[in-house]
Write an enzyme that holds these catalytic residues in place. Structure first.
Site, PDB file in Angstrom:
ATOM      1  N   CYS A   1       0.817  -1.216   0.000  1.00 56.48           N
ATOM      2  CA  CYS A   1       0.000   0.000   0.000  1.00 56.48           C
ATOM      3  C   CYS A   1       0.852   1.269   0.000  1.00 56.48           C
ATOM      4  O   CYS A   1       0.567   2.232  -0.699  1.00 56.48           O
ATOM      5  CB  CYS A   1      -0.954  -0.020   1.183  1.00 56.48           C
TER       6      CYS A   1
ATOM      7  N   ASP B   1      -5.139   0.242   9.500  1.00 57.18           N
ATOM      8  CA  ASP B   1      -4.591  -0.061  10.819  1.00 57.18           C
ATOM      9  C   ASP B   1      -3.876   1.149  11.448  1.00 57.18           C
ATOM     10  O   ASP B   1      -3.804   1.276  12.659  1.00 57.18           O
ATOM     11  CB  ASP B   1      -3.604  -1.220  10.599  1.00 57.18           C
TER      12      ASP B   1
HETATM   13  S1  SF4 Z   1      -0.482   2.132   5.935  1.00 58.27           S
HETATM   14 FE1  SF4 Z   1      -2.601   2.897   5.616  1.00 58.27          FE
HETATM   15  S2  SF4 Z   1      -2.408   5.072   5.105  1.00 58.27           S
HETATM   16 FE2  SF4 Z   1      -0.379   4.137   4.858  1.00 58.27          FE
HETATM   17  S3  SF4 Z   1      -0.293   3.633   2.697  1.00 58.27           S
HETATM   18 FE3  SF4 Z   1      -1.038   1.796   3.774  1.00 58.27          FE
HETATM   19  S4  SF4 Z   1      -3.279   1.922   3.715  1.00 58.27           S
HETATM   20 FE4  SF4 Z   1      -2.464   3.966   3.175  1.00 58.27          FE
END
Ligand code: SF4
Ligand code: SF4
Length: 381
Positions: free
Chosen positions: A264, A286
């Site tokens: 992500c 999270d």
């Molecule tokens: S940890 Fe959460 S906010 Fe950060 S990139 Fe991944 S999904 Fe997006």
């Protein structure tokens, strides 16, 4: 043609119901036997309890019945999720089977668990093996590094217990990866940490920077970059590519080759792994378990929770909130500005830049020619 810096809601991955679906579940909330200094859950808010059977059943049904994906991943997380007890996970597997049967579906379900390893014994290890759980074990490095900030509630280090737990996983043939924080104590120790993890049997390594400016445990951007450069040089110098996997390098290479990296933080759009808390509340991520990012309750309609509610909007903000510096950066398609949680540096256009930017730049500049080499090799196969 779409102007740079604009991404539309229909590009949010959560609008595509056939995409592999992941859900993080926190069966005991933030309850843990460790009290790591850098933990993003405050120990004072630790409450002992366990997700009720009704909520567990609802969560498994919701994730299995209400999406069209062929692949569903469930990640059990904490706190320390082993405190839920073996019977909890036996029930979870029963509910998964029930839901698949009710739907008449052949979807593939995979379970993973993120643990500090201190509670793993033969029984747990054999349960993980029998049920194909992938175990993620939190191990920061050799004894002094691991014990620097990972102490129990009484202030005692638990390196030996973690290594014992890891030994059970290895003895039972459980598939595992390691998750290592990169904190202030790791400064200049990338080579040591890589060698230690490799010798400990880790073939899949994840490194998580601790961004906590002003705290003794936070690493600064350049030290993080140098640490990852040292890891890369060890990995490359040992001819470990293809044998040992460092998540950050895999994902960067995939992005370099314009393939989907799957992490992500380095994707243009995030929000792929919503989280269900012990009380059934569902949040976008999270790292953003706050009222502002509450999606609803697991009892709500799946569409409103995951597919056409706040979650896709949360996901596209990762790109649409990028500062000009990122949009004009030669490395944009490698990191896409990194995680919004780490964007805390003010810029002239009023948007926030990632605290780790200098470290990312150092790493990407260092590995650029190697990325090309690997990419040419893979494309030539
Ligand atoms: S940890 Fe959460 S906010 Fe950060 S990139 Fe991944 S999904 Fe997006
Ligand atoms: S390297 Fe820095 S400026 Fe470039 S995209 Fe990443 S965070 Fe933005």
């Amino acid at each position: 043609m779409q102007p740079p810096g604009v991404i539309h809601l229909d590009q949010a991955s959560r609008l595509w119901k056939k995409k592999p679906f992941s859900l993080m579940v926190k069966p005991v909330g933030n309850f843990c036997n460790l009290n790591c200094s850098y933990c993003y859950y405050s120990p004072s808010s630790c409450t002992h309890g366990r997700m009720s059977d009704d909520l567990l059943r609802e969560s498994m049904y919701k994730v299995i019945v209400h999406n069209e994906s062929d692949e569903i991943s469930i990640c059990w997380h904490g706190g320390e999720p082993l405190f839920a007890g073996l019977d909890f996970y036996e029930k979870a597997l029963d509910f998964q089977r029930e839901a698949l049967k009710a739907k008449g579906s052949l979807q593939k379900i995979s379970n993973s668990i993120q643990t500090n390893g201190t509670l793993i014994d033969r029984k747990w290890a054999s349960f993980f093996r029998e049920n194909n759980f992938l175990a993620g074990i939190s191990l920061d490095g050799p004894r002094d590094i691991h014990n620097a900030f990972r102490l129990n509630i009484a202030g005692l280090p638990l390196f030996d217990k973690t290594m014992e737990g890891l030994g059970h996983l290895i003895d039972h043939g459980v598939e595992f990866n390691t998750l290592s924080t990169v904190n202030a104590y790791c400064k200049g120790r990338g080579a040591d940490v890589y060698g230690f993890l490799r010798d400990s049997g880790s073939r899949f390594m994840q490194f998580l920077p601790v961004v906590s400016p002003g705290k003794t445990w936070g690493i600064n951007a350049l030290d993080y970059g140098r640490f990852m450069v040292d890891i890369f040089d060890q990995w490359w110098g040992n001819h470990d590519a293809g044998k040992y996997y460092v998540q950050l390098f895999d994902v960067t290479l995939a992005n370099y080759m314009s393939m989907e990296g799957g992490l992500c933080q380095f994707s243009p759009v995030c929000g792929d792994v919503p989280v269900v808390e012990m009380d059934g509340k569902v949040y976008a991520c999270d790292h953003f378990v706050t009222p502002e990012h509450l999606l609803g309750s697991i009892a709500d309609e799946a569409d409103s929770l995951f597919f056409n509610g706040k979650l896709p909007n949360f996901g596209i903000r990762k790109f649409s909130a990028l500062p000009k510096k990122c949009l004009n950066c030669e490395h944009l398609k490698l990191c896409y500005g990194g995680c919004p949680e780490h964007r805390i540096v003010n810029t002239a256009d009023g948007r926030k830049l990632n605290y780790l930017c200098e470290g990312y730049t150092l790493l990407f500049d260092h590995i650029q020619s190697r990325l090309k080499e690997m990419s040419d090799f893979i494309r030539g196969l």
